[in-house]
Design a protein around this motif. Structure first.
Motif, mmCIF file in Angstrom:
data_model
loop_
_atom_site.group_PDB
_atom_site.id
_atom_site.type_symbol
_atom_site.label_atom_id
_atom_site.label_comp_id
_atom_site.label_asym_id
_atom_site.label_seq_id
_atom_site.Cartn_x
_atom_site.Cartn_y
_atom_site.Cartn_z
ATOM 1 N N UNK A 15 -3.760 6.134 16.717
ATOM 2 C CA UNK A 15 -5.100 6.104 16.118
ATOM 3 C C UNK A 15 -5.054 6.603 14.681
ATOM 4 N N UNK A 16 -4.145 7.507 14.413
ATOM 5 C CA UNK A 16 -4.043 8.091 13.079
ATOM 6 C C UNK A 16 -3.075 7.305 12.197
ATOM 7 N N UNK A 17 -1.875 7.028 12.678
ATOM 8 C CA UNK A 17 -0.865 6.407 11.813
ATOM 9 C C UNK A 17 -0.678 4.917 12.048
ATOM 10 N N UNK A 18 -1.416 4.341 12.980
ATOM 11 C CA UNK A 18 -1.207 2.943 13.334
ATOM 12 C C UNK A 18 -1.878 1.928 12.439
ATOM 13 N N UNK A 19 -2.751 2.353 11.546
ATOM 14 C CA UNK A 19 -3.406 1.401 10.648
ATOM 15 C C UNK A 19 -2.439 0.920 9.579
ATOM 16 N N UNK A 20 -2.642 -0.339 9.168
ATOM 17 C CA UNK A 20 -1.815 -0.893 8.105
ATOM 18 C C UNK A 20 -1.917 -0.007 6.870
ATOM 19 N N UNK A 21 -0.811 0.236 6.227
ATOM 20 C CA UNK A 21 -0.657 1.006 4.997
ATOM 21 C C UNK A 21 -0.530 2.511 5.213
ATOM 22 N N UNK A 22 -1.011 3.028 6.336
ATOM 23 C CA UNK A 22 -1.043 4.484 6.522
ATOM 24 C C UNK A 22 0.342 5.104 6.458
ATOM 25 N N UNK A 23 1.323 4.511 7.120
ATOM 26 C CA UNK A 23 2.681 5.074 7.097
ATOM 27 C C UNK A 23 3.246 5.082 5.679
ATOM 28 N N UNK A 24 2.924 4.060 4.893
ATOM 29 C CA UNK A 24 3.422 4.016 3.511
ATOM 30 C C UNK A 24 2.745 5.072 2.645
ATOM 31 N N UNK A 25 1.474 5.308 2.887
ATOM 32 C CA UNK A 25 0.770 6.379 2.165
ATOM 33 C C UNK A 25 1.404 7.724 2.509
ATOM 34 N N UNK A 26 1.656 7.945 3.797
ATOM 35 C CA UNK A 26 2.283 9.202 4.221
ATOM 36 C C UNK A 26 3.692 9.334 3.654
ATOM 37 N N UNK A 27 4.435 8.227 3.640
ATOM 38 C CA UNK A 27 5.786 8.235 3.053
ATOM 39 C C UNK A 27 5.737 8.751 1.630
ATOM 40 N N UNK A 28 4.790 8.245 0.848
ATOM 41 C CA UNK A 28 4.705 8.646 -0.552
ATOM 42 C C UNK A 28 4.222 10.080 -0.715
ATOM 43 N N UNK A 29 3.329 10.522 0.147
ATOM 44 C CA UNK A 29 2.849 11.905 0.065
ATOM 45 C C UNK A 29 3.893 12.915 0.537
ATOM 46 N N UNK A 30 4.895 12.451 1.298
ATOM 47 C CA UNK A 30 5.999 13.342 1.675
ATOM 48 C C UNK A 30 6.785 13.791 0.440
ATOM 49 N N UNK A 31 6.681 13.030 -0.652
ATOM 50 C CA UNK A 31 7.382 13.377 -1.889
ATOM 51 C C UNK A 31 6.597 14.384 -2.730
ATOM 52 N N UNK A 32 5.355 14.671 -2.333
ATOM 53 C CA UNK A 32 4.533 15.621 -3.074
ATOM 54 C C UNK A 32 3.142 15.062 -3.325
ATOM 55 N N UNK A 33 2.306 15.860 -3.943
ATOM 56 C CA UNK A 33 0.927 15.463 -4.233
ATOM 57 C C UNK A 33 0.902 14.222 -5.114
ATOM 58 N N UNK A 34 -0.092 13.383 -4.853
ATOM 59 C CA UNK A 34 -0.237 12.158 -5.622
ATOM 60 C C UNK A 34 -1.704 11.923 -5.955
ATOM 61 N N UNK A 35 -1.926 11.260 -7.071
ATOM 62 C CA UNK A 35 -3.263 10.817 -7.454
ATOM 63 C C UNK A 35 -3.497 9.433 -6.859
ATOM 64 N N UNK A 36 -4.761 9.035 -6.816
ATOM 65 C CA UNK A 36 -5.129 7.743 -6.254
ATOM 66 C C UNK A 36 -4.348 6.607 -6.919
#
Length: 115
Positions: A23-44
């Motif tokens: 329900x949380x990570x299954x939406x399209x794009x969500x895993x990629x957003x999380x992947x990028x945030x694993x590298x640190x804070x990001x702006x929109x």
């Protein structure tokens, strides 16, 4: 090679755990957003570029969903122009091993030159 699970061990401790995570990570794009945030804070705008061809409205919805679930925090800075940064919470950082396993699986079975 022996499987880490035996036929008597359930994959999830109780029925519904995987569904709850999806329900949380299954939406399209969500895993990629999380992947990028694993590298640190990001702006929109940084997320927009790094995630790929995501629609800004969809990105905004995914970020709102992740914030609602306590996976990320959104911090506003009183600057001109206004600046907002998104950062993983501890709950969000706990998803990093899941993402690493997804990447390992993709590396093993998804044969693209960039994967």
């Amino acid at each position: 090679m022996k499987s880490p699970l035996t036929s008597t061990q359930p994959l999830e401790p109780k029925t519904g755990c995987i569904a709850g995570a999806m329900e949380i990570i299954g939406n399209k794009w969500t895993a990629l957003i999380l992947r990028d945030l694993c590298q640190g804070s990001k702006r929109f705008s940084e997320l927009e570029k790094s995630v790929g061809s995501i629609n800004p409205r969809t990105l905004s919805q995914r970020l709102d969903d992740l914030e609602d679930h306590g996976i990320i925090t959104k911090k506003s800075f009183a600057e001109v122009p206004p600046r907002i940064e998104y950062t993983l919470t501890q709950k969000g950082r706990d998803l990093q091993p899941v993402l690493q396993q997804m990447a390992a699986w993709g590396n093993k079975y998804y044969h693209l030159k960039d994967c």
